[in-house]
Design a protein around this motif. Structure first.
Motif, mmCIF file in Angstrom:
data_model
loop_
_atom_site.group_PDB
_atom_site.id
_atom_site.type_symbol
_atom_site.label_atom_id
_atom_site.label_comp_id
_atom_site.label_asym_id
_atom_site.label_seq_id
_atom_site.Cartn_x
_atom_site.Cartn_y
_atom_site.Cartn_z
ATOM 1 N N ALA A 103 0.006 -0.481 11.245
ATOM 2 C CA ALA A 103 -1.161 -1.657 11.134
ATOM 3 C C ALA A 103 -1.823 -0.747 10.223
ATOM 4 C CB ALA A 103 -1.957 -2.280 12.766
ATOM 5 N N GLU A 104 -2.377 0.651 11.031
ATOM 6 C CA GLU A 104 -4.055 1.522 9.883
ATOM 7 C C GLU A 104 -3.528 1.533 8.941
ATOM 8 O OE1 GLU A 104 -4.780 2.986 13.821
ATOM 9 O OE2 GLU A 104 -6.058 0.907 14.654
ATOM 10 N N GLN A 105 -2.231 2.022 8.277
ATOM 11 C CA GLN A 105 -0.969 2.928 7.239
ATOM 12 C C GLN A 105 -1.231 1.950 5.856
ATOM 13 O OE1 GLN A 105 2.689 4.398 8.732
ATOM 14 N NE2 GLN A 105 1.268 5.233 10.606
ATOM 15 N N ALA A 106 -1.607 2.516 4.785
ATOM 16 C CA ALA A 106 -1.361 2.073 3.362
ATOM 17 C C ALA A 106 0.198 1.108 3.124
ATOM 18 C CB ALA A 106 -2.157 2.419 2.240
ATOM 19 N N ILE A 107 0.912 1.051 4.172
ATOM 20 C CA ILE A 107 2.467 0.815 3.252
ATOM 21 C C ILE A 107 2.497 -0.504 2.576
ATOM 22 C CG2 ILE A 107 4.214 -0.410 4.309
ATOM 23 C CD1 ILE A 107 3.559 0.835 7.313
ATOM 24 N N LEU A 157 3.726 -0.979 -3.721
ATOM 25 C CA LEU A 157 3.347 -1.289 -4.893
ATOM 26 C C LEU A 157 3.490 -0.398 -5.601
ATOM 27 C CD1 LEU A 157 0.734 -4.636 -3.831
ATOM 28 C CD2 LEU A 157 3.335 -4.459 -4.310
ATOM 29 N N GLN A 158 3.088 1.040 -5.710
ATOM 30 C CA GLN A 158 3.028 2.369 -6.421
ATOM 31 C C GLN A 158 4.382 2.756 -6.237
ATOM 32 O OE1 GLN A 158 -0.468 4.691 -5.198
ATOM 33 N NE2 GLN A 158 -1.545 2.791 -4.465
ATOM 34 N N THR A 159 5.262 2.819 -5.639
ATOM 35 C CA THR A 159 6.304 3.566 -5.280
ATOM 36 C C THR A 159 7.481 2.350 -6.741
ATOM 37 O OG1 THR A 159 5.967 4.012 -3.876
ATOM 38 C CG2 THR A 159 8.306 4.544 -4.321
ATOM 39 N N PHE A 160 7.639 1.190 -5.840
ATOM 40 C CA PHE A 160 8.842 -0.038 -6.824
ATOM 41 C C PHE A 160 8.115 -0.923 -8.300
ATOM 42 C CE2 PHE A 160 9.068 1.078 -2.704
ATOM 43 C CZ PHE A 160 10.670 1.477 -2.580
ATOM 44 N N ARG A 161 8.778 -0.946 -8.801
ATOM 45 C CA ARG A 161 8.130 -1.402 -10.017
ATOM 46 C C ARG A 161 8.214 -3.597 -9.339
ATOM 47 N NH1 ARG A 161 11.319 1.862 -12.367
ATOM 48 N NH2 ARG A 161 13.288 0.193 -12.806
ATOM 49 N N VAL A 162 7.450 -3.600 -8.471
ATOM 50 C CA VAL A 162 7.533 -5.113 -8.333
ATOM 51 C C VAL A 162 5.884 -5.400 -8.146
ATOM 52 C CG1 VAL A 162 9.073 -4.606 -6.791
ATOM 53 C CG2 VAL A 162 7.152 -4.557 -5.751
ATOM 54 N N ARG A 163 5.887 -6.732 -7.992
ATOM 55 C CA ARG A 163 4.279 -7.129 -7.489
ATOM 56 C C ARG A 163 4.191 -7.698 -6.553
ATOM 57 N NH1 ARG A 163 6.111 -9.293 -12.418
ATOM 58 N NH2 ARG A 163 5.873 -11.479 -11.865
ATOM 59 N N ALA A 167 12.379 -2.534 -2.508
ATOM 60 C CA ALA A 167 10.954 -2.123 -1.529
ATOM 61 C C ALA A 167 11.036 -3.167 -0.669
ATOM 62 C CB ALA A 167 9.744 -2.957 -2.633
ATOM 63 N N ILE A 168 11.463 -4.217 0.135
ATOM 64 C CA ILE A 168 11.667 -4.580 1.452
ATOM 65 C C ILE A 168 12.633 -3.750 1.975
ATOM 66 C CG2 ILE A 168 12.816 -6.861 2.751
ATOM 67 C CD1 ILE A 168 12.923 -8.320 0.223
ATOM 68 N N ARG A 169 13.052 -3.111 1.996
ATOM 69 C CA ARG A 169 13.941 -1.765 2.444
ATOM 70 C C ARG A 169 13.144 -1.136 2.468
ATOM 71 N NH1 ARG A 169 18.253 -2.719 -0.403
ATOM 72 N NH2 ARG A 169 18.276 -0.574 -1.983
ATOM 73 N N TYR A 170 11.978 -0.830 2.065
ATOM 74 C CA TYR A 170 11.034 0.147 2.100
ATOM 75 C C TYR A 170 10.041 -0.050 3.356
ATOM 76 C CZ TYR A 170 7.445 3.575 0.771
ATOM 77 O OH TYR A 170 6.593 4.141 0.764
ATOM 78 N N MET A 171 9.505 -1.130 3.269
ATOM 79 C CA MET A 171 8.326 -1.645 4.164
ATOM 80 C C MET A 171 9.207 -1.388 5.535
ATOM 81 S SD MET A 171 6.334 -4.078 1.637
ATOM 82 C CE MET A 171 7.569 -5.112 1.693
ATOM 83 N N ALA A 172 10.522 -2.255 5.285
ATOM 84 C CA ALA A 172 11.321 -2.184 7.049
ATOM 85 C C ALA A 172 11.280 -1.583 7.496
ATOM 86 C CB ALA A 172 12.754 -3.251 6.072
ATOM 87 N N GLU A 173 12.083 -0.183 6.596
ATOM 88 C CA GLU A 173 11.921 1.059 7.310
ATOM 89 C C GLU A 173 10.607 1.742 8.089
ATOM 90 O OE1 GLU A 173 13.326 3.666 4.187
ATOM 91 O OE2 GLU A 173 15.058 2.907 4.597
ATOM 92 N N ARG A 174 9.728 1.414 7.675
ATOM 93 C CA ARG A 174 7.913 1.818 7.519
ATOM 94 C C ARG A 174 7.296 1.060 9.282
ATOM 95 N NH1 ARG A 174 10.160 3.841 3.797
ATOM 96 N NH2 ARG A 174 9.539 5.655 3.163
#
Length: 337
Positions: free
Chosen positions: A271-275, A280-286, A319-326
């Motif tokens: 909750a305190e990290q810039a996930i 948004l910087q790693t993947f071409r998504v908005r 992007a979803i998998r990336y956030m899910a892992e973190r």
């Protein structure tokens, strides 16, 4: 500290048996603030009132400080009750007596001398912030002040346990918060074990270390408050949690969206990290944030975010998998058409 073993309470109502508490077993640790939550009629208040035998259970045992309370009666029970303070939803103050006299009443019942009473009441009024209300009558007090008198009275004989039966449900939100902070202070400074009965998950979140969820006289789930917020197992628990964490979004926003809708739960350090920023910087998504909030439970952050992701389908999935892992807490609510 408090061990409840197979406790059952059955009432006879119009020649029919009604089960108020149904074979409940739980242990409450010394010095913790333990919550019991449930809807009206769940049996939580009956369970609480059995702890000091205001309601005598039909079967089962209650052990407080290594003493089987259910085996006591008469003078022995009265002596044991001196160590179990209780505060009530409707304050239960004597209207014809002053604040001082309401608190002193419990001390006189315990056989204290006039000097002891004077000293102890002064200490208690200072503790609850009501020294200036010593000679006031209940009719001259606000709801929060009345409950502070109730707390002082419950603490008069230095109990080891404090039972709170819907102690804040008659109060406005600001006053509720001040009473809960007072109870936390009492718990921290005096080491008193506190048992809180409520139907409000906000109260549990604000003050409790652990919680039991009751339904139909039984405990359906029990655990650390943070764990129940992040991983509720039962539908009733989920409904209580969602009431606190709910994200209300106008229907027009949901209808107008074109991306994939995800709900992200950020637990503890996450909750305190810039996930989100990293994603948004790693993947071409908005990313379009529709709603979000951070709650603090026992000083540990718990964030929840409603996010619309747009872009190439494969990139969105990555992007979803990336956030899910973190975060270990991503749920796809609805995918883009």
């Amino acid at each position: 500290m408090i061990d409840i073993e197979q406790l059952t309470k059955i009432y006879n109502v119009h020649r029919k048996e009604v089960v108020g508490v149904d074979h409940v077993s739980l242990s409450i640790q010394s010095g913790e603030i333990f919550g019991i939550i449930g809807h009206s009629g769940a049996g939580k208040s009956t369970l609480l009132r059995c702890i000091n035998l205001l309601e005598r259970p039909t079967s089962g045992r209650i052990i407080v400080d290594d003493t089987d309370i259910t085996a006591l009666s008469g003078a022995a029970l009265r002596e044991a009750r001196l160590k179990i303070g209780m505060i009530f939803q409707q304050f239960c103050l004597i209207r014809s007596k002053t604040v001082f006299e309401n608190i002193a009443f419990a001390l006189r019942a315990a056989g204290k001398t006039k000097t002891e009473i004077e000293t102890r009441v002064h200490e208690l009024l200072e503790m609850v912030g009501l020294l200036d209300k010593r000679d006031a009558y209940p009719s001259q007090l606000s709801g929060g002040q009345k409950q502070r008198v109730g707390i002082a009275r419950a603490l008069a004989n230095n109990p080891t346990v404090l039972l709170c039966d819907e102690a804040t449900s008659a109060l406005d939100p600001a006053t509720t918060s001040s009473i809960l902070q007072l109870l936390k202070q009492i718990n921290r400074e005096l080491g008193i074990t506190i048992v809180v009965i409520t139907h409000e998950m906000e109260v549990i979140k604000e003050i409790c270390d652990r919680v039991a969820v009751m339904q139909n006289g039984r405990i359906v789930e029990i655990g650390r408050v943070y764990d129940l917020f992040t991983q509720p197992q039962q539908p009733l628990t989920r409904s209580f949690v969602e009431h606190v964490l709910r994200l209300d979004v106008p229907e027009r926003l949901l209808q107008a969206r074109t991306g994939t809708l995800v709900r992200i739960l950020f637990q503890g350090p996450a909750a305190e990290q810039a996930i989100l920023s990293d994603t948004l910087q790693t993947f071409r998504v908005r990313g379009n944030i529709l709603h979000g909030k951070i709650e603090y439970i026992n000083d540990t952050p718990l964030g929840v975010l409603l996010l619309e992701l747009s872009g190439d389908e494969q990139e969105v999935e990555r992007a979803i998998r990336y956030m899910a892992e973190r975060t270990k807490g991503v749920e796809v609510i609805d995918r883009a058409a």
